[in-house]
Each structure stands twice: as structure tokens, then as C-alpha cells.
Write a protein that holds these residues in place. Structure first.
Motif, PDB file in Angstrom:
ATOM      1  N   UNK A 112      -5.836  -1.595 -13.139  1.00 53.52           N
ATOM      2  CA  UNK A 112      -4.639  -0.837 -12.788  1.00 53.52           C
ATOM      3  C   UNK A 112      -4.454  -0.677 -11.290  1.00 53.52           C
ATOM      4  N   UNK A 113      -3.211  -0.856 -10.857  1.00 56.12           N
ATOM      5  CA  UNK A 113      -2.848  -0.361  -9.540  1.00 56.12           C
ATOM      6  C   UNK A 113      -2.755   1.152  -9.666  1.00 56.12           C
ATOM      7  N   UNK A 146      -2.808   1.647  -4.165  1.00 55.12           N
ATOM      8  CA  UNK A 146      -3.962   0.803  -3.887  1.00 55.12           C
ATOM      9  C   UNK A 146      -4.073  -0.244  -4.988  1.00 55.12           C
ATOM     10  N   UNK A 147      -4.406  -1.450  -4.580  1.00 60.22           N
ATOM     11  CA  UNK A 147      -4.503  -2.561  -5.523  1.00 60.22           C
ATOM     12  C   UNK A 147      -5.726  -2.398  -6.430  1.00 60.22           C
ATOM     13  N   UNK A 148      -5.798  -3.260  -7.406  1.00 61.06           N
ATOM     14  CA  UNK A 148      -6.858  -3.171  -8.417  1.00 61.06           C
ATOM     15  C   UNK A 148      -8.250  -3.196  -7.811  1.00 61.06           C
ATOM     16  N   UNK A 149      -8.449  -4.060  -6.858  1.00 63.74           N
ATOM     17  CA  UNK A 149      -9.774  -4.202  -6.247  1.00 63.74           C
ATOM     18  C   UNK A 149     -10.005  -3.213  -5.121  1.00 63.74           C
ATOM     19  N   UNK A 150      -8.909  -2.620  -4.644  1.00 60.13           N
ATOM     20  CA  UNK A 150      -8.998  -1.751  -3.477  1.00 60.13           C
ATOM     21  C   UNK A 150      -8.797  -2.489  -2.177  1.00 60.13           C
ATOM     22  N   UNK A 151      -8.562  -3.780  -2.267  1.00 60.22           N
ATOM     23  CA  UNK A 151      -8.448  -4.581  -1.063  1.00 60.22           C
ATOM     24  C   UNK A 151      -7.138  -4.443  -0.326  1.00 60.22           C
TER      25      UNK A 151
END
Length: 124
Positions: free
Chosen positions: A32-33, A51-56
Motif C-alpha cells: 500500500x501507498x 509515501x510509496x510502498x517501499x518508502x523510497x
């Protein structure tokens, strides 16, 4: 059953800091975003950060850029919003939201699940 539970709100003086948390359950958090929105009295709900799924990748409203930081811990299924240099205009109920498509960004209507909100009050 999906649940998003915010915590960490409270009363803080101008220039102070707070850290909000959003604990998720019942969904695949890492898919999930995650977004944070806020709603002040008499105003529409507005985008704060995502924040994107990976946190990147992170995204911010101009009004909080440089003061707020969104982060996540996928192992703990928790998203965070670190808020610094708080201003009276930051006073609002803050909501976290989850988007299973991963692309909602600042589009409020694209988020699938919402928390109940936590009050942040900044006093001058």
C-alpha cells in the motif's frame, strides 16, 4: 477487517514537534501507498504527505515541505509523520490512509482505507 489507527496527536506550542503513528492491520501493508491528510475546522480535508510502498519515494504538500517527514516501517506495519516547526495553521485532525493500488499520491478519493483521525493543536 482493515484497521488504521492513528496516535501521537496532542497539544503543542508553536515551533514544537510531534510524531504521529498509523498502525495498520488486516491488509498487506507493504503493498500500500500510505498517505496523511488533515482537516481543520470549517475547511476541506487536504493532502499532507504520501509515501510509496517501499518508502523510497515521498511526496509533500508545499505547506509542510521541509517541516514534515513521512516514513514507514513495513515490518511493523506502521506509517509515521514527523512534524517539526509546527505553526498554528497546522492545527487539524490528521488522518492516515492506505491505497492498495500504490498510485494515489495526493488524490484523496483514490485511497481505500482511512483511520479515525488524531487531533493536533498548535497553540501560539
Amino acid at each position: 477487517q482493515v484497521q488504521l489507527v492513528e496516535s501521537g496527536g496532542g497539544l503543542v506550542q508553536v515551533g514544537g514537534s510531534l510524531r504521529l503513528s498509523c498502525a495498520a492491520s488486516g491488509l498487506t501493508f507493504s503493498n500500500c501507498m500510505m498517505g496523511w491528510f488533515r482537516q481543520a475546522p470549517g475547511k476541506e480535508r487536504e493532502f499532507v504527505a504520501a509515501i510509496s510502498r517501499s518508502g523510497g519515494a515521498t511526496y509533500y504538500a508545499d505547506s509542510v515541505k521541509g517541516r514534515f517527514t513521512i516514513s514507514r516501517d513495513n515490518a511493523k506495519k506502521t506509517a509515521y509523520l514527523e512534524m517539526n516547526s509546527l505553526k498554528p495553521e497546522d492545527t487539524a485532525v490528521y488522518y492516515c490512509a492506505a491505497d492498495v493500488s500504490g498510485w494515489a499520491l495526493n488524490q484523496m478519493n483514490a485511497y481505500d482505507y482511512w483511520g479515525q483521525g488524531t487531533q493536533v493543536t498548535v497553540s501560539s
